[in-house]
Design a protein around this motif. Structure first.
Motif, PDB file in Angstrom:
ATOM      1  N   ARG A 150      76.066  12.468  50.992  1.00 26.33           N
ATOM      2  CA  ARG A 150      76.870  13.476  50.286  1.00 26.33           C
ATOM      3  C   ARG A 150      78.250  13.622  50.880  1.00 26.33           C
ATOM      4  O   ARG A 150      79.214  13.899  50.189  1.00 26.33           O
ATOM      5  CB  ARG A 150      76.220  14.866  50.461  1.00 26.33           C
ATOM      6  CG  ARG A 150      75.195  15.269  49.474  1.00 26.33           C
ATOM      7  CD  ARG A 150      74.735  16.684  49.799  1.00 26.33           C
ATOM      8  NE  ARG A 150      75.804  17.655  49.562  1.00 26.33           N
ATOM      9  CZ  ARG A 150      76.128  18.130  48.374  1.00 26.33           C
ATOM     10  NH1 ARG A 150      75.455  17.744  47.319  1.00 26.33           N
ATOM     11  NH2 ARG A 150      77.111  18.994  48.229  1.00 26.33           N
ATOM     12  N   THR A 151      78.321  13.499  52.210  1.00 28.99           N
ATOM     13  CA  THR A 151      79.575  13.817  52.875  1.00 28.99           C
ATOM     14  C   THR A 151      80.467  12.593  53.039  1.00 28.99           C
ATOM     15  O   THR A 151      81.668  12.735  53.171  1.00 28.99           O
ATOM     16  CB  THR A 151      79.307  14.422  54.258  1.00 28.99           C
ATOM     17  OG1 THR A 151      78.437  13.530  54.961  1.00 28.99           O
ATOM     18  CG2 THR A 151      78.662  15.778  54.166  1.00 28.99           C
ATOM     19  N   ASP A 160      79.757  10.826  44.546  1.00 26.63           N
ATOM     20  CA  ASP A 160      78.998  11.967  44.039  1.00 26.63           C
ATOM     21  C   ASP A 160      77.502  11.892  44.314  1.00 26.63           C
ATOM     22  O   ASP A 160      76.678  12.059  43.414  1.00 26.63           O
ATOM     23  CB  ASP A 160      79.219  12.082  42.527  1.00 26.63           C
ATOM     24  CG  ASP A 160      79.790  13.435  42.180  1.00 26.63           C
ATOM     25  OD1 ASP A 160      79.874  14.269  43.081  1.00 26.63           O
ATOM     26  OD2 ASP A 160      80.135  13.643  40.998  1.00 26.63           O
ATOM     27  N   ASP A 167      74.147  13.342  45.232  1.00 29.82           N
ATOM     28  CA  ASP A 167      73.635  14.717  45.128  1.00 29.82           C
ATOM     29  C   ASP A 167      72.980  15.164  46.426  1.00 29.82           C
ATOM     30  O   ASP A 167      73.219  16.260  46.917  1.00 29.82           O
ATOM     31  CB  ASP A 167      72.613  14.824  43.994  1.00 29.82           C
ATOM     32  CG  ASP A 167      73.244  14.619  42.624  1.00 29.82           C
ATOM     33  OD1 ASP A 167      74.418  14.995  42.455  1.00 29.82           O
ATOM     34  OD2 ASP A 167      72.562  14.082  41.734  1.00 29.82           O
ATOM     35  N   ARG A 183      79.931  17.951  41.521  1.00 30.94           N
ATOM     36  CA  ARG A 183      80.019  18.887  42.650  1.00 30.94           C
ATOM     37  C   ARG A 183      80.584  20.203  42.153  1.00 30.94           C
ATOM     38  O   ARG A 183      81.701  20.241  41.665  1.00 30.94           O
ATOM     39  CB  ARG A 183      81.010  18.373  43.694  1.00 30.94           C
ATOM     40  CG  ARG A 183      80.565  17.302  44.604  1.00 30.94           C
ATOM     41  CD  ARG A 183      79.576  17.695  45.640  1.00 30.94           C
ATOM     42  NE  ARG A 183      78.899  16.483  46.049  1.00 30.94           N
ATOM     43  CZ  ARG A 183      79.176  15.826  47.161  1.00 30.94           C
ATOM     44  NH1 ARG A 183      80.041  16.319  47.997  1.00 30.94           N
ATOM     45  NH2 ARG A 183      78.562  14.701  47.436  1.00 30.94           N
ATOM     46  N   SER A 211      81.484  24.428  42.858  1.00 34.81           N
ATOM     47  CA  SER A 211      81.925  25.237  43.990  1.00 34.81           C
ATOM     48  C   SER A 211      81.738  26.702  43.615  1.00 34.81           C
ATOM     49  O   SER A 211      81.492  27.026  42.457  1.00 34.81           O
ATOM     50  CB  SER A 211      83.383  24.937  44.326  1.00 34.81           C
ATOM     51  OG  SER A 211      84.168  25.255  43.213  1.00 34.81           O
ATOM     52  N   LEU A 246      73.008  24.530  50.054  1.00 40.73           N
ATOM     53  CA  LEU A 246      73.859  23.685  49.192  1.00 40.73           C
ATOM     54  C   LEU A 246      74.012  24.305  47.818  1.00 40.73           C
ATOM     55  O   LEU A 246      74.601  23.699  46.918  1.00 40.73           O
ATOM     56  CB  LEU A 246      73.246  22.285  49.043  1.00 40.73           C
ATOM     57  CG  LEU A 246      73.311  21.369  50.257  1.00 40.73           C
ATOM     58  CD1 LEU A 246      72.579  20.063  49.970  1.00 40.73           C
ATOM     59  CD2 LEU A 246      74.750  21.075  50.647  1.00 40.73           C
ATOM     60  N   HIS A 249      75.882  26.513  46.544  1.00 45.75           N
ATOM     61  CA  HIS A 249      77.252  26.638  46.012  1.00 45.75           C
ATOM     62  C   HIS A 249      77.680  25.327  45.351  1.00 45.75           C
ATOM     63  O   HIS A 249      78.368  25.324  44.348  1.00 45.75           O
ATOM     64  CB  HIS A 249      78.243  27.034  47.104  1.00 45.75           C
ATOM     65  CG  HIS A 249      78.203  26.149  48.305  1.00 45.75           C
ATOM     66  ND1 HIS A 249      77.190  26.218  49.250  1.00 45.75           N
ATOM     67  CD2 HIS A 249      79.018  25.154  48.719  1.00 45.75           C
ATOM     68  CE1 HIS A 249      77.411  25.308  50.185  1.00 45.75           C
ATOM     69  NE2 HIS A 249      78.498  24.648  49.892  1.00 45.75           N
ATOM     70  N   SER A 250      77.237  24.223  45.926  1.00 46.65           N
ATOM     71  CA  SER A 250      77.655  22.925  45.421  1.00 46.65           C
ATOM     72  C   SER A 250      76.746  22.421  44.296  1.00 46.65           C
ATOM     73  O   SER A 250      77.197  21.793  43.349  1.00 46.65           O
ATOM     74  CB  SER A 250      77.662  21.945  46.591  1.00 46.65           C
ATOM     75  OG  SER A 250      77.908  20.663  46.177  1.00 46.65           O
ATOM     76  N   ARG A 306      76.934  30.782  45.296  1.00 45.63           N
ATOM     77  CA  ARG A 306      76.795  30.772  46.744  1.00 45.63           C
ATOM     78  C   ARG A 306      75.655  31.669  47.213  1.00 45.63           C
ATOM     79  O   ARG A 306      75.523  32.808  46.789  1.00 45.63           O
ATOM     80  CB  ARG A 306      78.093  31.234  47.413  1.00 45.63           C
ATOM     81  CG  ARG A 306      78.122  30.950  48.901  1.00 45.63           C
ATOM     82  CD  ARG A 306      79.427  31.386  49.529  1.00 45.63           C
ATOM     83  NE  ARG A 306      80.592  30.661  49.034  1.00 45.63           N
ATOM     84  CZ  ARG A 306      80.958  29.449  49.436  1.00 45.63           C
ATOM     85  NH1 ARG A 306      80.235  28.823  50.348  1.00 45.63           N
ATOM     86  NH2 ARG A 306      82.033  28.874  48.940  1.00 45.63           N
ATOM     87  N   GLU A 347      85.430  25.808  54.280  1.00 48.77           N
ATOM     88  CA  GLU A 347      85.429  24.465  53.671  1.00 48.77           C
ATOM     89  C   GLU A 347      85.420  23.366  54.718  1.00 48.77           C
ATOM     90  O   GLU A 347      86.015  23.522  55.795  1.00 48.77           O
ATOM     91  CB  GLU A 347      86.698  24.286  52.831  1.00 48.77           C
ATOM     92  CG  GLU A 347      86.777  25.174  51.610  1.00 48.77           C
ATOM     93  CD  GLU A 347      85.816  24.753  50.517  1.00 48.77           C
ATOM     94  OE1 GLU A 347      85.569  23.548  50.393  1.00 48.77           O
ATOM     95  OE2 GLU A 347      85.305  25.645  49.816  1.00 48.77           O
TER      96      GLU A 347
END
Ligand SMILES: Cc1ncc(C[n+]2csc(CCOP(=O)(O)OP(=O)(O)O)c2C)c(N)n1
Ligand SMILES: [Mg+2]
Length: 788
Positions: free
Chosen positions: A109-110, A115, A117, A389, A391, A503, A505-506, A511, A598
């Motif tokens: 993911r990072t 993309d 998941d 993604r 937010s 996760l 929020h994503s 959130r 962030e």
């Protein structure tokens, strides 16, 4: 539901392309990229081929924008190939697969740009992540936050050997308790793992288990060619033979090819009649194509299986596959690290009509019109909503959190008090916190929070004790509005749930601020899941309590020693071990904000707490003190200009450090007492400052600990003390080159009182005094703590 023939043909073509591109990616990494020697890859080629059809069926047809997927680690090249066809992955990164900053070996993911998941890598964890992600979606739904968004299916592509990981079974049980839905696990049943062929008959056991837990189980065993052959005269005998063929033999024959299949079939079921005729009608190549046409390699069969699901119950698809299908080493038991040779690749390339130099072209070798393929890809339902993604806005956190003070308290108690105060109010912070605990809710002081905020369940469920009017301190009413998720004891589940909540929020665009509690020593039980959660940048707070020897009468099995080192070593996790509750309140406020920052700025939070009740310091919390606490330390007693020795402590040993400092101060000059609230933050700040100074010569930046220790004379000694491994604080001597004695616990604990154990393990006041004496010259310290 019949799939349109033209669409089916398109999908089959794309799946062949995906197999090609994923194989070429791996081949390129191994044979073509300059200096690729160190990147030689095992595990990917055969393992990826196994899933090419299934993943193509999903990504090009079945998936919707709201669905989320965890891809089996070794199918990463397939995932990247699909994303490349979509235009979400670059050729450059594929050419650099497994290289520095290239497409990642395991979907990340990072780190990947296309993309992902859910990250995967440590087998079993990504699978469970989908289950918990589904429960989190239910939570968001039940709290009325889905708005106009559709519920997605949480899908895991699972290697059959992944099913050996215990965390999958733990998750299954937990999912059942919470009425799991919208979860699909697609098992790539290639009957091979890394070393070997999977044990015969294991799958029947799993199947029963899934059904027991309320899952639908869909077995996709035969492809279309097979089903057509079964309908021919003699076909039933062929089916029986396939069903009875041991895994290892089937795999071996797939490797050997059509002639070997023919020999076995003739010897074992040849009848000089219908069956023989069925076999003889096919050339060796056709026979191999038939026998390799297991369900998982047949686009139509997979699409039918997926499309037939018309309910939201969890589904386990068992798709029969051949590891390495279509490649020269298909079925070979050693193929996990198998790679095609250059010659084999050349041959395969020619068979795919791919011209040399055109290997990366998206539609090379396909007979379909490129414009039609392009239009098809542009219209794939999966991509219809654009970026996946999501937010969510930041939730306001007050500068400081309140609690009802008492003269004596433990940090664990303080934790409960702070949450209780939050629960009493109606802030957005209170609404977004969600707590979870693996059967230690009450014993970690979450009881007051749960009393106010209730247990979460999709359906209302009254606490029987309450409805029976039996007095109880705790209210365990459950409702869709509840904010505590009660888990069974498995700590792995706690961390994977935190990973999923963290996760939200994503994944859900809403959130949540997850707070999990457990006993500190049992962090080690869930450590890989904790690491996994941090690796994919999930954001949560974990309160681990009680820690160290402070749970004294419980003995060594319940005491933790090395968790402070985990706190320092775990990336993505800021760890704190406060002594006093006012520090804890500052840290929790900081933590809730830190969880929302962030990128590299933020992360998760680990609070190492204790049940030891200690005298609280009475003081005003100034902004300066607040900042010092979150940066990791402050002087509880400032050293004088001629300090001979200082004591630096963290956590529940504060009373010993304070007492010892008093005694030492009677016979040593200017003794200081350093209160460390986070050895992790101090260490991180120190290494970051040194790196900054190295990278940008001339920069004067000093870290917090460098500033704190700067005034100490060169020959001043430092005694560090922690109820945990001494190495956690031992590095303080290197900051400015002071001699140091590190006190802490290195051996398994005993039962006893805290005083007994602190004395036995050498972290009591007298041990601190002894250490101070050993670092200084002069007469012995006059007074010591009297034995009680
Ligand atoms: C926790 C963990 N242990 C070990 C490994 C090393 N490993 C990677 S894949 C694999 C076996 C995979 O078999 P299976 O899940 O059946 O996938 P296949 O390769 O057959 O597609 C192992 C042992 C790992 N990635 N994670
Ligand atoms: Mg396997």
């Amino acid at each position: 539901m019949a799939i349109d023939a033209a669409r089916l043909e398109m999908l089959s073509a794309l799946s062949r392309k995906v197999l090609w591109l994923s194989s070429w990616t791996i081949h390129h990494a191994n044979h073509i990229r300059p200096n690729s020697d160190g990147l030689k890859v095992g595990g990917h080629q055969a393992s990826s081929a196994s899933l090419a059809t299934i993943m193509s069926a999903l990504y090009f047809h079945v998936l919707r924008p709201e669905d989320r997927v965890a891809v089996k680690p070794h199918a990463s090249p397939v995932f990247h190939a699909i994303q490349y066809l979509f235009g979400h992955q670059t050729r450059d990164k594929l050419e650099n697969f497994r290289g520095y900053k290239g497409a990642q070996s395991y979907p990340s993911r990072t780190k990947d740009v296309d993309d992902v998941d859910f990250s995967t890598g440590s087998v079993g964890l990504g699978v469970a992540q989908t289950l918990f992600a589904s429960l989190v979606q239910d939570y968001v739904q039940a709290h009325g936050w889905m708005k106009d968004r559709r519920e997605g299916r949480m899908i895991a592509l699972v290697g059959d050997a992944e099913m050996d990981e215990g965390n999958i079974f733990e998750a299954l049980a937990e999912g059942w308790k919470h009425g799991l839905r919208n979860t699909w696990w697609v098992v790539d049943y290639n009957r091979q793992s890394l070393d070997a062929v999977v044990r015969e008959g294991l799958w029947e056991k799993f199947e029963t288990m899934f059904r027991n837990f309320g899952w639908d189980v869909v077995i996709v065993k035969y492809g279309k060619l097979m089903r057509q052959a079964f309908a021919e005269p003699g076909g039933e005998a062929l089916r029986r033979w396939i069903d009875n063929c041991p895994n290892a033999l089937y795999a071996a024959l797939c490797f050997q090819g059509g002639a070997a299949f023919r020999k076995h079939l003739q010897d074992e079921i040849g009848d000089q009649g219908e069956v023989t005729a069925l076999i003889d009608r096919r050339s060796d190549d056709e026979l191999l194509a038939l026998m390799s046409n297991l369900g998982g390699h047949d686009m139509e069969s997979m699409l039918e299986a997926f499309e037939r699901i018309d309910h939201e119950r969890p589904v386990c698809f068992i798709a029969y596959t051949i590891k390495g299908v279509g490649l020269p080493f298909q079925g070979h038991k050693d193929n996990h690290a198998g790679l095609m040779t250059v010659a084999q690749m050349e041959k395969w390339r020619a068979s795919q009509n791919i011209r040399p130099g055109h290997e990366w072209e998206k539609f090379e070798g396909l007979s379909q019109d490129p414009a039609a393929l392009r239009a098809f890809l542009a219209d794939v339902p999966f991509n219809r909503d654009g970026a996946r993604r999501l937010s969510a806005p930041t939730i306001d956190v007050p500068e400081r959190l309140d609690f009802k003070p008492a003269a004596q308290m433990s940090t664990q108690q303080g934790f409960g008090l702070v949450l209780n105060e939050i629960a009493r109010g109606d802030s957005e912070l209170a609404a977004r916190i969600v707590t979870a605990s693996p059967d230690v809710t009450v014993s970690t002081n979450l009881g007051a929070w749960v009393n106010r905020r209730g247990l979460f369940a999709r359906a209302e469920k009254a606490d029987t004790f309450r409805s029976e009017k039996i007095p109880s301190t705790y209210n365990w009413d459950a409702s869709p509005k509840g904010q505590h998720l009660e888990l069974g004891i498995a700590e792995m589940n706690l961390f994977i749930l935190l990973s999923a909540l963290g996760l939200s929020h994503s994944i859900n665009g809403e959130r949540l601020l997850p707070v999990g509690t457990l006993y500190d020593p049992f962090i080690e039980r869930g450590l890989d899941a904790l690491n996994y959660a941090c690796y994919q940048d999930a954001r949560f707070m974990v309160a681990a309590t009680p820690a160290g020897l402070t749970l004294a009468p419980e003995g060594g099995a319940h005491q933790s020693i090395k968790t402070p080192l985990i706190g320092i070593g775990q990336d993505g996790l800021a760890s704190f071990e406060p002594a006093f509750v006012d520090e804890l309140a500052v840290i929790m406020a900081h933590g809730f904000a830190h969880m929302q920052r962030e990128g590299g700025e933020g992360g998760s939070v680990y609070l190492r707490l204790s049940t030891r009740s200690i005298d609280q310091v009475q003081r005003i919390m100034t902004p300066d003190l607040q900042r010092d606490i979150t940066e990791g330390a402050y002087w509880l007693r400032k050293p004088g200009p001629n300090a001979e020795v200082i004591v630096a402590y963290t956590g529940a040993v504060a009373p010993e450090a304070i007492e010892a400092t008093g005694f030492i101060g009677e016979s040593r000059r200017d003794v200081g007492l350093l209160a460390i609230a986070s050895v992790d933050r101090l260490h991180a700040g120190w290494t970051a400052a040194r790196k900054l100074r190295r990278d940008r010569r001339g920069v004067q930046h000093l870290s917090h600990i460098e500033k704190l220790l700067a005034p100490l004379p060169r020959d001043c000694g430092i005694v560090t003390v922690i109820d945990g491994h001494p190495a956690a604080l031992g590095w303080l001597g290197s900051v400015r080159g002071h001699r140091l004695e590190a006190l802490g616990v290195e051996h398994f604990g005993q039962t006893g009182t805290i005083d007994d154990l602190y004395r036995a393990y050498g972290i009591d006041a007298n041990a601190i005094i002894d250490a101070a004496e050993s670092l200084t010259s002069g007469a012995p310290v006059l007074h010591r703590k009297m034995a009680v």
